[in-house]
Design a protein around this motif. Structure first.
Motif, mmCIF file in Angstrom:
data_model
loop_
_atom_site.group_PDB
_atom_site.id
_atom_site.type_symbol
_atom_site.label_atom_id
_atom_site.label_comp_id
_atom_site.label_asym_id
_atom_site.label_seq_id
_atom_site.Cartn_x
_atom_site.Cartn_y
_atom_site.Cartn_z
ATOM 1 N N ILE A 18 14.382 35.618 14.457
ATOM 2 C CA ILE A 18 12.745 34.845 14.787
ATOM 3 C C ILE A 18 13.002 33.476 15.166
ATOM 4 C CG2 ILE A 18 10.561 34.638 14.355
ATOM 5 C CD1 ILE A 18 10.376 37.102 12.943
ATOM 6 N N GLY A 19 13.119 32.874 14.203
ATOM 7 C CA GLY A 19 13.561 31.412 14.095
ATOM 8 C C GLY A 19 14.520 30.930 15.408
ATOM 9 N N GLN A 20 15.753 31.531 15.491
ATOM 10 C CA GLN A 20 16.599 31.430 16.711
ATOM 11 C C GLN A 20 16.025 31.489 18.030
ATOM 12 O OE1 GLN A 20 20.099 33.301 16.125
ATOM 13 N NE2 GLN A 20 21.003 31.572 14.577
ATOM 14 N N ALA A 21 15.099 32.817 17.940
ATOM 15 C CA ALA A 21 14.429 33.049 19.177
ATOM 16 C C ALA A 21 13.408 32.168 19.713
ATOM 17 C CB ALA A 21 13.632 34.271 18.990
ATOM 18 N N ILE A 22 12.805 31.434 18.743
ATOM 19 C CA ILE A 22 11.978 30.316 19.080
ATOM 20 C C ILE A 22 12.606 29.290 19.425
ATOM 21 C CG2 ILE A 22 10.144 28.846 18.069
ATOM 22 C CD1 ILE A 22 9.477 31.043 16.238
ATOM 23 N N LEU A 23 13.822 28.806 18.761
ATOM 24 C CA LEU A 23 14.619 27.988 19.182
ATOM 25 C C LEU A 23 15.052 27.769 20.615
ATOM 26 C CD1 LEU A 23 16.234 25.145 18.084
ATOM 27 C CD2 LEU A 23 18.197 26.815 17.676
ATOM 28 N N ILE A 24 15.579 28.854 21.212
ATOM 29 C CA ILE A 24 16.065 28.906 22.455
ATOM 30 C C ILE A 24 14.987 29.152 23.540
ATOM 31 C CG2 ILE A 24 18.164 29.758 21.422
ATOM 32 C CD1 ILE A 24 17.715 32.578 22.082
ATOM 33 N N THR A 25 13.791 29.509 23.189
ATOM 34 C CA THR A 25 13.012 29.824 24.192
ATOM 35 C C THR A 25 12.858 28.828 25.233
ATOM 36 O OG1 THR A 25 11.700 31.329 22.854
ATOM 37 C CG2 THR A 25 10.436 30.386 24.558
ATOM 38 N N PRO A 26 12.673 27.498 24.761
ATOM 39 C CA PRO A 26 12.684 26.269 25.930
ATOM 40 C C PRO A 26 13.613 26.571 26.850
ATOM 41 C CG PRO A 26 12.035 25.355 23.774
ATOM 42 C CD PRO A 26 12.685 26.947 23.326
ATOM 43 N N ILE A 27 15.035 26.691 26.354
ATOM 44 C CA ILE A 27 16.167 26.753 27.129
ATOM 45 C C ILE A 27 15.859 27.939 28.239
ATOM 46 C CG2 ILE A 27 18.590 27.338 27.558
ATOM 47 C CD1 ILE A 27 19.079 26.299 24.713
ATOM 48 N N LEU A 28 15.584 29.234 27.642
ATOM 49 C CA LEU A 28 15.551 30.242 28.629
ATOM 50 C C LEU A 28 14.314 30.036 29.602
ATOM 51 C CD1 LEU A 28 15.708 33.141 25.990
ATOM 52 C CD2 LEU A 28 17.219 32.816 27.979
ATOM 53 N N VAL A 29 13.397 29.578 29.300
ATOM 54 C CA VAL A 29 11.975 29.377 30.154
ATOM 55 C C VAL A 29 12.381 28.263 31.300
ATOM 56 C CG1 VAL A 29 9.634 28.488 30.381
ATOM 57 C CG2 VAL A 29 10.406 30.160 28.547
ATOM 58 N N SER A 30 13.112 27.083 30.539
ATOM 59 C CA SER A 30 13.248 25.984 31.640
ATOM 60 C C SER A 30 14.361 26.458 32.700
ATOM 61 C CB SER A 30 13.634 24.787 30.770
ATOM 62 O OG SER A 30 13.004 24.323 30.232
ATOM 63 N N PHE A 31 15.502 27.123 32.050
ATOM 64 C CA PHE A 31 16.575 27.568 33.052
ATOM 65 C C PHE A 31 16.054 28.508 33.960
ATOM 66 C CE2 PHE A 31 20.517 26.167 30.782
ATOM 67 C CZ PHE A 31 20.088 24.985 30.521
ATOM 68 N N ILE A 32 15.409 29.626 33.541
ATOM 69 C CA ILE A 32 15.125 30.713 34.497
ATOM 70 C C ILE A 32 13.922 30.204 35.365
ATOM 71 C CG2 ILE A 32 13.881 32.804 34.521
ATOM 72 C CD1 ILE A 32 15.240 33.648 31.696
ATOM 73 N N THR A 33 13.106 29.330 35.111
ATOM 74 C CA THR A 33 11.886 28.784 35.762
ATOM 75 C C THR A 33 12.610 28.183 37.298
ATOM 76 O OG1 THR A 33 10.543 28.448 33.924
ATOM 77 C CG2 THR A 33 10.019 27.356 36.279
ATOM 78 N N SER A 34 13.593 27.271 36.783
ATOM 79 C CA SER A 34 14.440 26.600 37.912
ATOM 80 C C SER A 34 15.274 27.632 38.788
ATOM 81 C CB SER A 34 15.577 25.712 37.320
ATOM 82 O OG SER A 34 14.839 24.873 36.523
ATOM 83 N N ALA A 35 15.659 28.687 38.024
ATOM 84 C CA ALA A 35 16.396 29.699 39.227
ATOM 85 C C ALA A 35 15.471 30.465 39.863
ATOM 86 C CB ALA A 35 16.951 30.648 38.162
ATOM 87 N N VAL A 36 14.115 30.660 39.427
ATOM 88 C CA VAL A 36 12.937 31.293 40.409
ATOM 89 C C VAL A 36 12.722 30.243 41.573
ATOM 90 C CG1 VAL A 36 10.840 32.033 40.123
ATOM 91 C CG2 VAL A 36 12.353 32.890 38.429
ATOM 92 N N GLU A 37 12.671 29.188 40.790
ATOM 93 C CA GLU A 37 11.936 28.156 42.094
ATOM 94 C C GLU A 37 12.997 27.857 43.085
ATOM 95 O OE1 GLU A 37 9.084 25.302 39.356
ATOM 96 O OE2 GLU A 37 11.131 24.793 39.473
#
Lengths: 327, 229
Positions: free
Chosen positions: B106-125
């Motif tokens: 859970i802790g690691q999932a929270i830690l990496i959420t910003p990476i996932l959200v930022s990278f995927i958002t850029s990919a979608v855009e």
């Protein structure tokens, strides 16, 4: 209009695409009301349009997939179709546009004309009541144009699909459609059957054939009984007729003289502008000149060379008041 | 001075090639815990990124900026926050998750959420938005159209997932503070290296370090290879 082909005829930027997108349920109109059949469509009911219509865009876009999967996309969204049914329908649609052998090719690797045929097949496979086509043959070669035009007519004839086609090409409108709507600067100026539009007076024909040098504004009668059309703050055109109020006029590109210095002449309209585009069409060259508004002008290549003008050069445009036609 | 290092390296390779059970159980546990973290974080990051990439709303820029800023969030600070929240007397203490493998995930999932959200958002855009209109006019609902766009962005999504796994797998702070480094339960590659080095078992640390490096290096090479394509 059910079961017919209607063309929206007008120059680029006149609002054809926007109208099609509204009809496709992709955008809401800023004002006015859409009727589908007898039913009024409110902004919340765009889904009705999306379920009954489909649109082919001017610029082909593809899912990063094979031709087959692109064409099958819309069918796969329907849950009630088996794999076999989907496959049969895709094959049938590809046969319509004569791309039977292309199933496994990557869609984005095809030529422009082939891409547009895949786009058409992708829409046809859904067999919707209303098919919206945005400039389906622009920028593609004659062979592909004729395949697309034949397919459009065939689908209309055999499936009774209602088709609305946007084009700036008058000849295509005349060849394909039963009904025509003339569109200019965001407004439908005239609608009618093909015979009504193309058959008479030809003033419409002249203006829309060239699809440039069409100007709208408020006209007032001058002391000399000519009309002064105020297109905008800077540009007023004098015309040798008298007609007041909101009007549109057209000047044929070949009636405009181009010179590097102001001419001493009897012509009433002289505008200073700058060349922003040159298109070579054989011995004749078409210039686009920005003189507050864009003017299309035709001169011979020889004159172009003799005047040694190029993109960016300052030129004067001169035309007679009698060269201004009322639309 | 060089004696113990060279000895350590030699012993490390002996441990590696003798398939030492302790070494490999730690490796497998690390892979499993970080893998679970990536699965969880991807599940909630995909819809968030789809909304950020496709919709326009007030505060969108602020949200995007926040996710971007949190990419570099210090792992020990996150570990401390989670420790306070989940410790027996903390507000979430009743879950009894502290010092469990799931807590680390859970802790690691929270830690990496910003990476996932930022990278995927850029990919979608980066995907041509007319594809969304295409999907719509071919009969997609809004959600189906968003899924179509995410599928088009799948290259970027995979890249984001690899980068996120990399970060989770190599981090120490969260695993140490909420995992507790319990032998046979929550001891991971990073926490074991920290512990064994303190205890003076240099060969063991080096062996684990070599494995950690090898995995992270392979991941990064894969990421670079994918990025070039």
């Amino acid at each position: 209009m059910k079961g017919t082909i209607t063309t929206l005829l007008g120059p680029s930027g006149s609002g054809k695409t926007t109208l099609l997108r509204i009809l496709a349920g992709l955008e809401n109109p800023t004002r006015g009301t859409i009727f589908y059949g007898n039913r009024m469509i409110t902004n919340g009911e765009r889904n009705i349009l999306r379920q009954n219509a489909t649109m082919v865009f001017q610029k082909s876009v593809f899912f990063d997939a094979t031709v087959y999967n692109n064409v099958a996309y819309g069918l796969k969204l329907k849950e009630d179709l088996s794999k076999e049914e989907i496959s049969n329908k895709v094959k049938e649609a590809l046969a319509l546009v004569r791309l039977e052998e292309f199933e496994k090719r990557r869609a984005e690797k095809l030529s422009g004309g082939e891409q547009q045929r895949v786009s058409l097949a992708r829409a046809l496979v859904l067999d919707r009541q209303l098919l919206l086509l945005d400039e389906p043959t622009v920028n593609i070669d004659p062979k592909n144009v004729s395949i697309i035009e034949e397919t459009i007519q065939r689908v209309n004839r055999e499936r009774k699909t209602t088709i609305v086609l946007a084009t700036h090409n008058m000849f295509q409108a005349e060849a394909l459609s039963q009904n025509v709507a003339l569109i200019l600067e965001g407004t439908v100026k005239q609608t009618g059957t093909k015979q009504e539009i193309f058959g008479k007076s030809n003033k419409y024909l002249t203006s829309f054939a060239r699809l440039e040098n069409v100007f709208s504004g408020v006209s007032e009668i001058s002391d000399d009984y000519t009309s002064i059309i105020h297109v905008d703050d800077k540009l007023s055109i004098e015309a040798a007729f008298n007609s007041a109020g909101e009007i549109s006029v057209h000047v044929r590109p070949e009636d405009i003289l181009v010179s590097t210095r102001p001419l001493q002449s009897s012509a009433r309209n002289v505008f200073k502008g700058r060349i922003i585009g040159i298109t070579d069409i054989g011995p004749i060259v078409r210039l686009t000149v920005d003189a507050g508004k864009k003017f299309g002008v035709q001169i011979t290549k020889k004159s172009l060379n003799e005047m040694s003008i190029n993109v960016g050069s300052e030129v004067y445009l001169t035309f007679k008041a009698s060269a201004v036609n009322l639309i | 001075m060089t004696g113990p290092i060279i000895d350590g390296i030699i012993k490390a390779f002996q441990l590696l090639f003798s398939l030492d059970p302790e070494v490999y159980s730690i490796v497998l546990r690390s892979l499993y815990i970080s893998g679970l973290a990536v699965v969880m974080a991807t599940l909630w990051s995909l819809p968030i990124a789809a909304i950020l990439g496709l919709k326009n709303f007030r505060g969108k820029r602020f949200l995007r900026g926040s996710f971007n800023a949190f990419i570099g969030f210090p792992t020990v600070v996150l570990g401390l926050l989670l420790f306070l929240l989940f410790s027996r007397s903390g507000p979430l203490g009743s879950f009894g998750l502290l010092f469990t493998p799931l807590m680390i995930s859970i802790g690691q999932a929270i830690l990496i959420t910003p990476i996932l959200v930022s990278f995927i958002t850029s990919a979608v855009e980066a995907i041509d938005l007319s594809l969304r209109d295409l999907a719509r006019t071919l009969g997609s609902t809004e959600i189906q159209a968003s899924i179509a766009i995410l599928r088009e962005a799948s290259g970027g999504v995979i890249l984001a997932i690899l980068a996120a796994f990399n970060r989770a797998f190599a981090e120490l702070g969260v695993a140490m503070m909420v995992g507790g480094n319990i032998y046979g339960r929550t001891r991971l590659l990073t926490t074991a290296i920290a512990l064994e080095t303190n205890r003076g078992d240099i060969p063991f640390s080096i062996a684990l370090g070599v494995i950690l490096l090898a995995i992270v290096y392979t991941l990064n090479i894969t990421i670079n290879y994918l990025r070039r394509r």
